[in-house]
Design an enzyme around this catalytic site. Sequence first.
Site, mmCIF file in Angstrom:
data_model
loop_
_atom_site.group_PDB
_atom_site.id
_atom_site.type_symbol
_atom_site.label_atom_id
_atom_site.label_comp_id
_atom_site.label_asym_id
_atom_site.label_seq_id
_atom_site.Cartn_x
_atom_site.Cartn_y
_atom_site.Cartn_z
ATOM 1 N N ARG A 1 69.304 8.608 30.042
ATOM 2 C CA ARG A 1 69.078 8.578 28.585
ATOM 3 C C ARG A 1 67.665 9.075 28.280
ATOM 4 O O ARG A 1 67.440 9.818 27.329
ATOM 5 C CB ARG A 1 69.288 7.176 28.018
ATOM 6 C CG ARG A 1 68.915 7.101 26.561
ATOM 7 C CD ARG A 1 69.352 5.863 25.791
ATOM 8 N NE ARG A 1 69.619 4.681 26.547
ATOM 9 C CZ ARG A 1 68.687 3.842 27.030
ATOM 10 N NH1 ARG A 1 67.412 4.066 26.820
ATOM 11 N NH2 ARG A 1 69.046 2.774 27.709
ATOM 12 N N TYR B 1 72.590 21.863 3.950
ATOM 13 C CA TYR B 1 73.807 21.628 4.731
ATOM 14 C C TYR B 1 74.452 20.305 4.290
ATOM 15 O O TYR B 1 73.752 19.293 4.118
ATOM 16 C CB TYR B 1 73.437 21.595 6.218
ATOM 17 C CG TYR B 1 74.582 21.272 7.119
ATOM 18 C CD1 TYR B 1 75.599 22.197 7.338
ATOM 19 C CD2 TYR B 1 74.668 20.036 7.755
ATOM 20 C CE1 TYR B 1 76.669 21.902 8.173
ATOM 21 C CE2 TYR B 1 75.733 19.731 8.589
ATOM 22 C CZ TYR B 1 76.729 20.660 8.787
ATOM 23 O OH TYR B 1 77.780 20.359 9.610
ATOM 24 N N ASP C 1 65.077 23.871 9.262
ATOM 25 C CA ASP C 1 66.352 23.956 9.976
ATOM 26 C C ASP C 1 66.607 25.436 10.227
ATOM 27 O O ASP C 1 66.884 26.196 9.304
ATOM 28 C CB ASP C 1 67.455 23.325 9.120
ATOM 29 C CG ASP C 1 68.803 23.276 9.842
ATOM 30 O OD1 ASP C 1 69.050 24.164 10.686
ATOM 31 O OD2 ASP C 1 69.600 22.371 9.551
ATOM 32 N N LYS D 1 75.668 25.977 17.050
ATOM 33 C CA LYS D 1 75.907 27.272 16.407
ATOM 34 C C LYS D 1 75.423 28.423 17.297
ATOM 35 O O LYS D 1 75.930 28.571 18.385
ATOM 36 C CB LYS D 1 75.254 27.267 15.021
ATOM 37 C CG LYS D 1 75.472 25.954 14.230
ATOM 38 C CD LYS D 1 76.918 25.711 13.821
ATOM 39 C CE LYS D 1 77.204 24.284 13.323
ATOM 40 N NZ LYS D 1 76.353 23.799 12.260
#
Length: 383
Positions: free
Chosen positions: A50, A102, A174, A199
């Site tokens: 983690r 978004y 972003d 993406k």
Amino acid sequence: MTKEQAPETIAATYGVATDAAFGAVAPPIYLTSTFTFEGFEQPREFDYGRAGNPTRAMLAEALARLEHGAGAVITASGMAAVDLLLAQIDSDDLVLAPHDCYGGTRRLLLARAAKRQFRVTFIDQSDGDALAVAFSDKPALVLVETPSNPLMRVVDIRGICALAKAAGARVAVDNTFLSPALQRPLTLGADYVIHSTTKYLNGHSDVIGGAVITADADEYLKLAVWANVVGVTGAPFDAWLTLRGLRTLFPRIERQQRTAGMIAKYLEQHARVCAVHYPGLASHPGHVIATSQQHGFGAMLSFELEGGVEAVGRFITAIGTFTLAESLGGVESLISHPATMTHADMGVEARQMAGINDGLLRLSIGLEHLDDLIAGLEKGFGA
Ligand SMILES: *Cc1c(COP(=O)(O)O)cnc(C)c1O
């Protein structure tokens, strides 16, 4: 120190031929949740998955270098990356977000603001007057998306960073829609870059992932610690796939944007199209700024079809080559209808304010041949 490599070289080869165990050319994947201690009180570089993993670290270093950042935190999704950054905001602080951001980011901002975790204001960041008013409220963080989704509005990153600096605010861009191949916000004055690596960076529509890249080394450490505290770091297999996708980022996006430019021109002169939103068109209101801050116009565009929702339904049912799906940036071309898909949650009023009408269709251009894409669109227009 040797001269910094070109970004194309970093993307194609970061971590290649560095395997000390067997000399593997392709970096190995470390699928392990935990790591041995060398001995009592002797932890190694990585101790628990983690907190850290060599495969994930390799992707992080590659992205940090491509974005000219001090470090990158790889998260399980793009939304986890946005949320990781928002977790650093104090409860009285104001977040300034774009009114056409978004859909998932908007939903997250509203949900956290409703829980009084911070305050949020949505504005049109290309409107100078609205910006001046918003900055007088002393925001702590300004979120920027440029080009924006789905209208491809372009925000002046240098300009907004200058205003933010004067007001004592941080700026997060972003950069999902362009990737570091076409835009590097940290070099324009931003403090953070956010990615949905789902993406363009991965580019093959088979991973959900995210990243936050920071300009400052201490900020990177803060975010890396918090990502471990809340457990939002990405999986090693996803990191490995994303690094594999990253190898071809430059040739993919260069080809995709070349095709997108030609499709934009085709749509612009089509009788049934009322508007085309693509920053590469000289008619686009953000064309000049896009030229000054981007290294290309990208492969996302949207257009308005005459005839509203009914015409959209017929068009989408008949279209060829393009697949009806949310998401973007993959090798296959996708079409989406923001009003009923990505931006349905927004509600009619907010959509109207953001300029997203019912006839708007968004295209993500893939690697198919231009002729097949045009033929697919022709089928839609023929319906
Ligand atoms: C997809 C997307 C996100 C969210 O990323 P996920 O990986 O889907 O969580 C955030 N911002 C933009 C601009 C996006 O396109």
